[in-house]
Design a protein around this motif. Structure first.
Motif, short mmCIF file in Angstrom:
data_model
loop_
_atom_site.label_atom_id
_atom_site.label_comp_id
_atom_site.label_asym_id
_atom_site.label_seq_id
_atom_site.Cartn_x
_atom_site.Cartn_y
_atom_site.Cartn_z
N ASP A 18 -9.99 14.94 47.71
CA ASP A 18 -11.13 14.51 48.53
C ASP A 18 -10.92 13.14 49.16
O ASP A 18 -11.83 12.30 49.17
CB ASP A 18 -12.43 14.45 47.70
CG ASP A 18 -12.78 15.81 47.13
OD1 ASP A 18 -12.32 16.81 47.74
OD2 ASP A 18 -13.46 15.86 46.10
N GLY A 19 -9.70 12.92 49.62
CA GLY A 19 -9.45 11.64 50.28
C GLY A 19 -9.31 10.47 49.32
O GLY A 19 -9.15 9.34 49.75
N VAL A 20 -9.35 10.73 48.01
CA VAL A 20 -9.14 9.66 47.04
C VAL A 20 -7.77 9.82 46.43
O VAL A 20 -7.46 10.85 45.82
CB VAL A 20 -10.22 9.69 45.92
CG1 VAL A 20 -9.93 8.61 44.89
CG2 VAL A 20 -11.60 9.52 46.53
N LEU A 21 -6.92 8.83 46.62
CA LEU A 21 -5.57 8.89 46.09
C LEU A 21 -5.57 8.19 44.74
O LEU A 21 -5.84 7.00 44.64
CB LEU A 21 -4.59 8.19 47.04
CG LEU A 21 -3.14 8.18 46.59
CD1 LEU A 21 -2.54 9.57 46.60
CD2 LEU A 21 -2.32 7.26 47.48
N THR A 22 -5.32 8.98 43.68
CA THR A 22 -5.29 8.38 42.34
C THR A 22 -3.84 8.14 41.94
O THR A 22 -3.01 9.04 42.05
CB THR A 22 -5.96 9.31 41.33
OG1 THR A 22 -7.25 9.63 41.82
CG2 THR A 22 -6.08 8.63 39.98
N ILE A 23 -3.53 6.93 41.55
CA ILE A 23 -2.18 6.62 41.08
C ILE A 23 -2.28 6.42 39.58
O ILE A 23 -2.89 5.46 39.11
CB ILE A 23 -1.62 5.36 41.74
CG1 ILE A 23 -1.71 5.49 43.26
CG2 ILE A 23 -0.19 5.10 41.31
CD1 ILE A 23 -1.27 4.25 44.00
N ALA A 24 -1.68 7.35 38.83
CA ALA A 24 -1.70 7.23 37.38
C ALA A 24 -0.41 6.57 36.92
O ALA A 24 0.68 7.11 37.11
CB ALA A 24 -1.85 8.60 36.75
N LEU A 25 -0.53 5.37 36.37
CA LEU A 25 0.65 4.64 35.91
C LEU A 25 0.92 5.00 34.46
O LEU A 25 -0.01 5.26 33.70
CB LEU A 25 0.42 3.14 36.03
CG LEU A 25 0.01 2.66 37.42
CD1 LEU A 25 -0.32 1.17 37.38
CD2 LEU A 25 1.11 2.93 38.42
N GLY A 26 2.20 5.02 34.08
CA GLY A 26 2.54 5.34 32.71
C GLY A 26 3.85 4.71 32.30
O GLY A 26 4.56 4.11 33.11
N GLY A 27 4.19 4.85 31.02
CA GLY A 27 5.47 4.33 30.51
C GLY A 27 5.40 2.86 30.16
O GLY A 27 4.33 2.29 30.01
N ARG A 28 6.59 2.29 30.00
CA ARG A 28 6.68 0.87 29.63
C ARG A 28 7.08 0.06 30.85
O ARG A 28 8.15 0.29 31.41
CB ARG A 28 7.72 0.66 28.53
CG ARG A 28 7.42 1.44 27.26
CD ARG A 28 8.58 1.32 26.30
NE ARG A 28 8.60 0.01 25.70
CZ ARG A 28 7.98 -0.29 24.57
NH1 ARG A 28 7.30 0.64 23.93
NH2 ARG A 28 8.02 -1.49 24.09
N TRP A 29 6.25 -0.89 31.22
CA TRP A 29 6.52 -1.72 32.39
C TRP A 29 7.07 -3.05 31.93
O TRP A 29 6.40 -3.81 31.21
CB TRP A 29 5.24 -1.93 33.18
CG TRP A 29 4.76 -0.68 33.84
CD1 TRP A 29 4.24 0.42 33.22
CD2 TRP A 29 4.78 -0.38 35.24
NE1 TRP A 29 3.92 1.39 34.14
CE2 TRP A 29 4.24 0.92 35.40
CE3 TRP A 29 5.19 -1.07 36.37
CZ2 TRP A 29 4.11 1.52 36.64
CZ3 TRP A 29 5.04 -0.47 37.61
CH2 TRP A 29 4.51 0.83 37.74
N ARG A 30 8.30 -3.34 32.33
CA ARG A 30 8.93 -4.60 31.96
C ARG A 30 9.48 -5.25 33.22
O ARG A 30 10.15 -4.58 34.02
CB ARG A 30 10.09 -4.38 30.97
CG ARG A 30 9.60 -4.04 29.57
CD ARG A 30 9.17 -5.30 28.83
NE ARG A 30 8.50 -4.98 27.59
CZ ARG A 30 7.28 -5.41 27.26
NH1 ARG A 30 6.61 -6.16 28.11
NH2 ARG A 30 6.75 -5.12 26.11
N ILE A 31 9.23 -6.54 33.37
CA ILE A 31 9.63 -7.22 34.60
C ILE A 31 11.16 -7.21 34.76
O ILE A 31 11.68 -7.24 35.86
CB ILE A 31 9.07 -8.67 34.61
CG1 ILE A 31 9.21 -9.31 35.99
CG2 ILE A 31 9.74 -9.55 33.59
CD1 ILE A 31 8.27 -8.78 37.01
N THR A 32 11.87 -7.12 33.61
CA THR A 32 13.32 -7.20 33.68
C THR A 32 13.96 -5.84 33.92
O THR A 32 15.17 -5.75 34.09
CB THR A 32 13.87 -7.81 32.39
OG1 THR A 32 13.14 -7.25 31.30
CG2 THR A 32 13.72 -9.30 32.38
N SER A 33 13.15 -4.76 33.91
CA SER A 33 13.77 -3.46 34.22
C SER A 33 13.16 -2.93 35.51
O SER A 33 12.12 -3.39 35.95
CB SER A 33 13.56 -2.48 33.05
OG SER A 33 12.37 -2.76 32.38
N PRO A 34 13.83 -1.94 36.13
CA PRO A 34 13.36 -1.45 37.44
C PRO A 34 11.97 -0.81 37.32
O PRO A 34 11.60 -0.34 36.25
CB PRO A 34 14.38 -0.39 37.81
CG PRO A 34 15.45 -0.45 36.79
CD PRO A 34 15.02 -1.27 35.65
#
Lengths: 374, 258
Positions: A18-34
């Motif tokens: 319905d025109g709403v783009l949902t971005i589901a983030l997951g996993g481990r976010w580390r500034i030193t990895s991509p």
């Protein structure tokens, strides 16, 4: 942190409804990895973008950076951006990041041409004043200590004498010997054409005694001792040791500067005398080895031209140079800024100042001695 | 997330030239904890810190981060471990020839693949986190002592470390600035769950923010007390501990226990 064997990579799953783009983030976010790249939707622009992070296991600035990239795109594309489903800490950081680039605390380092010229002129004037001031202070201190010799720091003075005199012997020997040697070679090239080889003795003797002995020693000591004085005093300034003397009512110049200048004033002529001797020996070595002039002949020839007045003019110069090296070293040290860079600058500037004034005063002496006929 | 302690120190001897100043230290720091190393001058607090961050090699024993030995790590692994912690030095130790932005982006440049723009955004964020929004272009010489400490903290946070070490954070700061630095430590922990190890003898800070302390002593050459500082101040029977905590008047946290 040590990498756990199966580190779930950070991911961003896009889902539109319905025109709403949902971005589901997951996993481990580390500034030193991509981290996943943000590809803006190209076909249909959504009405609203919503970020969720329920599946995120660990996060740091990387996730904030991602959210920031998305929100910036959303703003430029005129799309609504909903961060309400994010962790409050992430939301807070995101807000900070958005606000950070809008605030700039003004700082004006720009200077126009006239300001620069004006600053240089005023610096030169200040410089002149500071030098006069410092020399004046030294004279007053010297007068005071001459009247109250018990206040003079003899022990410091003696240890400085050892440091700037005796310990400089090896380097002074080497340089003086090599200067004598070089002079003899250059002299030989010219004099040989006239069959006047023997006059190499006069050339080397006179040049060393009147000029090179004192000047070379002074330049070595400017680099060796002058820089050391500037660094020592600069460090003491940075350490507030000089302030501590002042608040005790002890003039730092009496305590720190005069002993050093006296040490150099005494040792420089002695070192110059020693340098003269080694320079002459250097010339003698070339004469004996290359020109086949026996040392006795060399010596006798030299004595016909070098007399006591030549030696004493050299020593007068050496004494002056000693005072100059001492004053510039101590002055730059006392003026040093209270930082690591300040000490380095002080040492550099001590050497430059000393060499400048050595050359200038040498030229002055040349004129004066010429007029006096010495 | 693992339950291993953030830092685990076992049988650590540290000192100079083979002579131990501290010997047989055993303690661990839990994740997200604000942990103080306290004690009088000359008791070896800074020596211990230098051993923890790898500037000095332990004479014996080892330091483990999240269960992995830092002391025995090979060169490549050591480099990996080095980026998991940040250090705020006593004098902030900002590189004086670089602007605040460059001070913060240097570690990012070294360890991440971020673009220049992204690094700049992060530098702005880190400065905003420590309350220096908009100071990116300033050089260390152009800001005050308290601001330098904040900027030093921003640099320590550049790589989002799990542990931040603070060496005498309040040294040379006025009480108000020092207090705001304490609050900053709490805020950083609240946001990122960072473990904070603080070397200090500032009683105000200890009572205000420490979860747990260890107290070192020069004569004992080791730890003489460990635990919650408020409890220690109230209940410890050790005269050295009592002396330390009660030298300064601090009515709420140090009630009369005599």
């Amino acid at each position: 942190m040590p990498a756990t064997p199966a580190t779930p990579a950070p991911c961003a799953v896009l889902h539109e409804e319905d025109g709403v783009l949902t971005i589901a983030l997951g996993g481990r976010w580390r500034i030193t990895s991509p981290r996943p790249a943000w590809d803006p939707p190209t076909e249909r622009t959504p009405r609203m973008i919503r970020l969720r992070m329920d599946e995120v296991e660990a996060w740091d600035s990387a996730i904030v950076l991602y959210a920031f990239t998305v929100s910036r795109w959303a703003r430029s594309a005129g799309v609504g951006f909903d961060a309400s489903a994010l962790n409050p800490a992430v939301r807070d950081l995101l807000q900070k990041m958005e606000g950070a680039r809008e605030t700039i605390v003004p700082l004006d380092r720009s200077k126009n041409f006239f300001t620069v010229v004006g600053l240089i002129a005023s610096d030169l004037w200040t410089e002149k004043k500071e030098i006069s001031h410092f020399v004046g202070e030294c004279v007053i201190s010297a007068g005071y200590l001459a009247r109250n010799p018990r206040k003079f720091r003899w022990r410091d003075c003696l240890s400085e004498m050892q440091a700037c005199g005796a310990m400089a012997l090896p380097i002074v020997s080497l340089i003086a010997f090599l200067v004598g040697l070089t002079l003899a070679y250059i002299g030989a090239v010219v004099l040989r054409q006239f069959g006047a080889d023997i006059w190499v003795a006069d050339l080397v003797g006179l040049t060393m005694v009147r000029e090179m002995g004192a000047v070379m020693t002074a330049i070595v000591l400017a680099g060796r001792t002058g820089a050391a004085y500037a660094a020592t005093l600069g460090n003491m300034r940075a350490n507030e040791e000089i302030d501590a003397l002042e608040t005790l009512g002890i003039r730092p110049v009496d305590f720190l500067v005069i002993p050093r200048i006296v040490a150099l004033g005494v040792m420089m002529p002695l070192l110059a005398l020693y340098a003269n001797a080694l320079g002459i020996i250097g010339g003698m070595a070339v004469a004996a080895g290359v020109l086949d002039i026996p040392p006795t002949a060399y010596w006798i020839e030299m004595l016909t031209i070098v007399d006591l007045s030549d030696v004493s003019t050299g020593l007068i110069k050496a004494f002056t140079f000693g005072i100059i090296v001492g004053i510039s070293g101590c002055m730059r040290g006392m003026q040093a800024h209270r930082s690591a860079a300040g000490v380095g600058l002080a040492a550099t500037s001590a050497v430059v100042t000393a060499i400048l004034f050595i050359i200038v005063s040498d030229a002055l002496y040349a004129v004066i001695f010429n007029i006096l006929g010495w | 997330m693992t339950t291993l302690p953030a830092i685990d120190v076992t049988g650590l001897d540290c000192g100079y030239d083979g002579k131990a100043i501290l010997s047989g230290l055993n303690f661990s720091v839990q994740r997200g904890e604000i942990f103080f190393v306290i004690g009088g001058s000359g008791c070896g607090k800074s020596t211990l810190l230098r051993n923890l961050i790898g500037l000095l090699r332990p004479l014996a024993g080892q330091v483990k981060f999240s269960g992995e030995s830092f002391t025995n790590a090979d060169a490549a692994r050591r480099r990996e471990l080095l980026r998991t912690f940040g250090v705020l030095y006593q004098s902030a130790a900002l590189w004086s020839s670089l602007s605040l932005r460059e001070n913060i982006t240097l570690p990012l440049e070294e360890y991440t693949e971020l673009t220049r723009d992204e690094r700049d955004e992060l530098a702005a964020l880190k400065l905003a986190q420590v309350g220096l929004t908009g100071y990116e272009d300033y050089f260390p010489a152009e800001i005050s002592g308290g601001m330098k400490k904040r900027a030093g903290l921003a640099r320590a946070l550049a790589l989002d470390p799990e542990i931040v070490f603070f060496d005498e954070p309040s040294a040379g700061l006025d009480p108000v600035t020092s207090r705001s630095l304490d609050e900053l430590i709490l805020a950083i922990r609240a946001t990122l769950g960072t473990t904070c190890v603080v070397v200090s003898h500032e009683l105000d800070s200890i009572f205000a923010i420490a979860d747990r302390v260890i107290m070192l002593d020069k004569q004992a050459r080791g730890i003489i007390a460990a635990g919650d500082p408020r409890v220690l101040a109230r209940e410890s029977k050790d005269p050295r501990v009592q002396e330390f905590f009660h030298r300064a008047a601090f009515p709420e946290a140090a009630p009369n226990s005599h």
